[in-house]
Scaffold this active site. Structure first.
Site, mmCIF file in Angstrom:
data_model
loop_
_atom_site.group_PDB
_atom_site.id
_atom_site.type_symbol
_atom_site.label_atom_id
_atom_site.label_comp_id
_atom_site.label_asym_id
_atom_site.label_seq_id
_atom_site.Cartn_x
_atom_site.Cartn_y
_atom_site.Cartn_z
ATOM 1 N N ASN A 89 0.799 -1.232 0.000
ATOM 2 C CA ASN A 89 0.000 0.000 0.000
ATOM 3 C C ASN A 89 0.832 1.283 0.000
ATOM 4 O OD1 ASN A 89 0.630 -0.679 2.701
ATOM 5 N ND2 ASN A 89 -0.909 0.751 3.417
ATOM 6 N N LYS A 104 12.675 -7.294 0.598
ATOM 7 C CA LYS A 104 11.733 -8.110 -0.181
ATOM 8 C C LYS A 104 10.436 -7.287 -0.261
ATOM 9 C CE LYS A 104 8.609 -10.662 -0.295
ATOM 10 N NZ LYS A 104 7.370 -10.317 -1.028
ATOM 11 N N GLU A 164 5.173 -3.771 11.960
ATOM 12 C CA GLU A 164 4.163 -2.713 11.765
ATOM 13 C C GLU A 164 2.981 -3.396 11.090
ATOM 14 O OE1 GLU A 164 4.348 0.331 12.757
ATOM 15 O OE2 GLU A 164 6.466 0.605 13.194
ATOM 16 N N CYS A 204 -2.974 1.325 6.824
ATOM 17 C CA CYS A 204 -2.999 0.624 8.105
ATOM 18 C C CYS A 204 -3.775 1.421 9.143
ATOM 19 C CB CYS A 204 -1.577 0.398 8.590
ATOM 20 S SG CYS A 204 -0.600 1.916 8.626
ATOM 21 N N GLU A 237 -9.844 -6.004 10.365
ATOM 22 C CA GLU A 237 -9.441 -5.053 9.333
ATOM 23 C C GLU A 237 -9.991 -5.459 7.968
ATOM 24 O OE1 GLU A 237 -5.224 -5.187 8.089
ATOM 25 O OE2 GLU A 237 -5.208 -3.025 8.420
ATOM 26 N N GLU A 277 8.774 3.015 14.331
ATOM 27 C CA GLU A 277 9.583 3.552 13.233
ATOM 28 C C GLU A 277 9.540 5.069 13.312
ATOM 29 O OE1 GLU A 277 9.652 -0.035 10.028
ATOM 30 O OE2 GLU A 277 7.997 1.378 9.802
HETATM 31 P P1 NAD Z 1 1.087 -9.248 3.895
HETATM 32 O O1 NAD Z 1 1.252 -9.582 5.319
HETATM 33 O O2 NAD Z 1 0.292 -10.155 3.035
HETATM 34 O O3 NAD Z 1 2.506 -9.100 3.175
HETATM 35 C C1 NAD Z 1 3.513 -8.212 3.614
HETATM 36 C C2 NAD Z 1 4.850 -8.656 3.053
HETATM 37 O O4 NAD Z 1 5.230 -9.907 3.653
HETATM 38 C C3 NAD Z 1 4.857 -8.895 1.554
HETATM 39 O O5 NAD Z 1 6.098 -8.494 1.042
HETATM 40 C C4 NAD Z 1 4.685 -10.414 1.454
HETATM 41 O O6 NAD Z 1 5.150 -10.968 0.251
HETATM 42 C C5 NAD Z 1 5.494 -10.876 2.639
HETATM 43 N N1 NAD Z 1 5.125 -12.187 3.188
HETATM 44 C C6 NAD Z 1 3.958 -12.844 3.095
HETATM 45 N N2 NAD Z 1 4.020 -14.008 3.779
HETATM 46 C C7 NAD Z 1 5.259 -14.085 4.317
HETATM 47 C C8 NAD Z 1 5.932 -15.030 5.146
HETATM 48 N N3 NAD Z 1 5.358 -16.158 5.578
HETATM 49 N N4 NAD Z 1 7.206 -14.764 5.517
HETATM 50 C C9 NAD Z 1 7.817 -13.629 5.132
HETATM 51 N N5 NAD Z 1 7.228 -12.703 4.336
HETATM 52 C C10 NAD Z 1 5.962 -12.913 3.934
HETATM 53 O O7 NAD Z 1 0.482 -7.769 3.862
HETATM 54 P P2 NAD Z 1 -0.056 -6.944 2.605
HETATM 55 O O8 NAD Z 1 -1.359 -7.506 2.150
HETATM 56 O O9 NAD Z 1 1.033 -6.792 1.598
HETATM 57 O O10 NAD Z 1 -0.282 -5.501 3.270
HETATM 58 C C11 NAD Z 1 -1.439 -5.105 3.907
HETATM 59 C C12 NAD Z 1 -1.279 -5.181 5.403
HETATM 60 O O11 NAD Z 1 -0.179 -4.370 5.824
HETATM 61 C C13 NAD Z 1 -2.495 -4.647 6.157
HETATM 62 O O12 NAD Z 1 -2.811 -5.505 7.204
HETATM 63 C C14 NAD Z 1 -2.013 -3.301 6.680
HETATM 64 O O13 NAD Z 1 -2.693 -2.841 7.818
HETATM 65 C C15 NAD Z 1 -0.580 -3.586 6.959
HETATM 66 N N6 NAD Z 1 0.176 -2.325 7.007
HETATM 67 C C16 NAD Z 1 0.632 -1.889 8.236
HETATM 68 C C17 NAD Z 1 1.303 -0.661 8.320
HETATM 69 C C18 NAD Z 1 1.831 -0.135 9.626
HETATM 70 O O14 NAD Z 1 2.691 0.749 9.610
HETATM 71 N N7 NAD Z 1 1.366 -0.614 10.774
HETATM 72 C C19 NAD Z 1 1.508 0.102 7.165
HETATM 73 C C20 NAD Z 1 1.017 -0.375 5.956
HETATM 74 C C21 NAD Z 1 0.360 -1.598 5.892
#
Ligand code: NAD
Length: 468
Positions: free
Chosen positions: A129, A152, A226, A260, A361, A438
């Site tokens: 995002n 990654k 995060e 998020c 969420e 962060e």
């Molecule tokens: P996701 O958890 O599906 O993926 C995040 C990253 O982790 C990607 O690069 C993905 O390829 C990788 N990943 C997936 N499975 C993994 C594993 N088993 N081991 C290691 N890496 C793995 O999240 P998303 O759909 O890409 O993003 C949306 C989420 O991110 C929402 O829940 C949102 O709230 C959260 N987010 C949080 C913040 C914050 O600062 N708190 C900011 C932005 C987004």
């Protein structure tokens, strides 16, 4: 092979190869080799490189922002793009501040100083995002203190990260200090399971965050997480209600709700409920969906077909649980963009605190409006999910804003505003919204270890004092 498709036209933007297990190992080895020199590189040189990198990011801000829009469809926001360089300049500034202290221990004639030392290879994993900002928040402090990094990026948004890495090289960052491996979660898993990775910085969903924390536990690697949120915007009847309605709308629908910190629950004091609901519905209905690169577009598409289906499924489930759709609740067909993944900004009422839509969420343009009777009930409702990322409080009563802000379980609380972030303000979550912070003045410490160095001041060598 990863394919990046435009979420508003369906066109192929790019195909790029996925890293193999051997590629991940090569990237980690390159980072390990580069660490030996980078950690010894004088701070002044690291500051100069960060400053040059910041200047290049500013110069290419629009290009990077457009690339990010083509990947994830979030409406172009040049203002946030202009902040890329500011972040790196702040980390460079922190690097020039004192990094330790001197202490006289109670045991006598010795003096101790502390040093901040880098940890080694840092794995940075980012979501789709806000791929650039969320990477800079990790990459900047990590390399500033002398670590090397393997990134990654999300499989949905690899291009902006790859371009950023090219700019890093152009700014003089030595080879191996920043490495990028592209691919899905399996590539991320291979990276964090690599034994030479000494620190993990992750942004993504809470479910993945738990898996990342489990992997980090093996080898006792520090980890920052995060994660997701279900943030509440709490509106008291004494607030400037027009402002509160605008804030609730920006909180829920800014960035298409794919943020998020989205204010995905709007809690409203009983006597203001009708006015706030009406205002929020009008604001939702007025939002123009379209090509996110057009300046007239308020909201772009959802990033992926899977995310669009998730939104629909959760809204359907909410309605089955008794919720009433006051705005949206449907896909939208935008003229000229038949393959666009558009979903109308959605407002739900009649939602109960134990329902999925209140607790989980969505990560899309969906919010629910819930009435409350008094301050205690507002705080109880706001705190009744497993998340704790952010919250908003709308009131003109200063005592109340401080009281409620203190009682809310959230890493960030905004009073009479929402969705504000800055490089010098710590950001992070409580509960299932994450671990660590962060940005802010402590961000370099998050990516380093503290070492205590004892220097004996006695003229002759003596045994260490015995513990009593
Ligand atoms: P996701 O958890 O599906 O993926 C995040 C990253 O982790 C990607 O690069 C993905 O390829 C990788 N990943 C997936 N499975 C993994 C594993 N088993 N081991 C290691 N890496 C793995 O999240 P998303 O759909 O890409 O993003 C949306 C989420 O991110 C929402 O829940 C949102 O709230 C959260 N987010 C949080 C913040 C914050 O600062 N708190 C900011 C932005 C987004």
């Amino acid at each position: 092979m990863l394919t990046v498709r435009s979420p508003w036209s369906g066109e192929l933007v790019a195909s790029i190869s996925t890293a193999s297990a051997a590629d991940v190992s090569r990237a980690v080895s390159a980072a390990e080799d580069a660490f030996l020199d980078w950690r010894e590189t004088p701070k002044s040189r690291r500051v100069a490189i960060l400053t040059a990198f910041a200047a290049l990011l500013d110069e290419h801000a629009r290009e990077l922002a457009v690339l990010q829009v083509r990947e994830n469809g979030k409406a172009l926001n040049v203002r946030s793009a202009e902040g890329y360089g500011e972040h790196l300049r702040y980390y460079a500034h922190l690097l020039q501040m004192p990094s330790g202290y001197v202490v006289d221990p109670p045991t006598g004639s010795a003096r101790v100083h502390t040093e901040r030392v880098p940890v080694g290879v840092v794995a940075c994993l980012t979501p789709w995002n806000s791929p650039i900002n969320l990477l800079l928040w990790k990459l900047g402090p990590a390399i500033a203190v002398g670590n090397t990094v393997v990134v990654k990026p999300s499989e949905i948004t690899p291009l902006s990260t790859l371009r950023l890495a090219e700019l890093a090289t152009e700014s003089g960052l030595p080879p191996g200090v920043l490495n990028v491996v592209s691919g899905d979660g399996a590539v991320g898993r291979a990276l964090i399971e690599h034994p030479s990775v000494r620190r993990i910085a992750f942004t993504g969903s809470s479910a993945t965050g738990e898996r990342v924390a489990e992997a980090a536990a093996r080898g006792l690697r520090p980890v920052s997480l995060e994660l997701g949120g279900k943030s509440a915007n709490v509106v008291f009847a004494d607030a400037d209600l027009d402002q509160a309605i605008r804030g609730a709308s920006v909180g829920a629908f800014g960035a298409g709700g794919q943020a998020c910190m989205a204010g995905s629950r709007v809690l409203v004091e009983n006597s203001a409920y009708d006015k706030v609901l009406q205002g929020l519905v009008a604001a939702a209905d007025a939002i123009r969906l379209g090509n996110p690169l057009e300046p007239s577009t308020d909201m772009g598409p959802v990033a992926t077909a899977a995310q669009l289906e998730k939104i629909e499924t959760m809204v359907d489930r909410a309605v089955a649980d008794g919720a009433v759709v006051a705005a949206g609740g449907v896909r939208e067909r935008v003229a000229g963009l038949p393959d666009g993944l558009f979903y109308r900004p959605t407002v739900l009422t009649n939602v109960t605190a134990d329902s999925q839509i209140f607790q989980e969420e969505v990560f899309g343009p969906v919010t629910c409006v819930i009435p409350f009777a008094d301050e205690d009930e507002a705080v109880r409702l706001a705190n009744s999910t497993r998340y704790g990322l952010a919250a908003g409080v709308w009131t003109t009563d200063r005592g109340r804003s401080d009281r409620v802000a203190s009682r809310l379980i959230a890493g960030t609380v905004w009073v009479n505003t929402y969705r504000k972030l800055a490089y010098n303000v710590p950001f992070g979550g409580m509960g299932m919204s994450g671990l660590g912070r962060e940005n802010g003045p402590g961000c370099l410490d998050e990516f380093s270890e503290q070492k205590a160095v004892w220097v004996d001041l006695a003229p002759d060598v003596r045994d260490a004092p015995r513990p009593r």
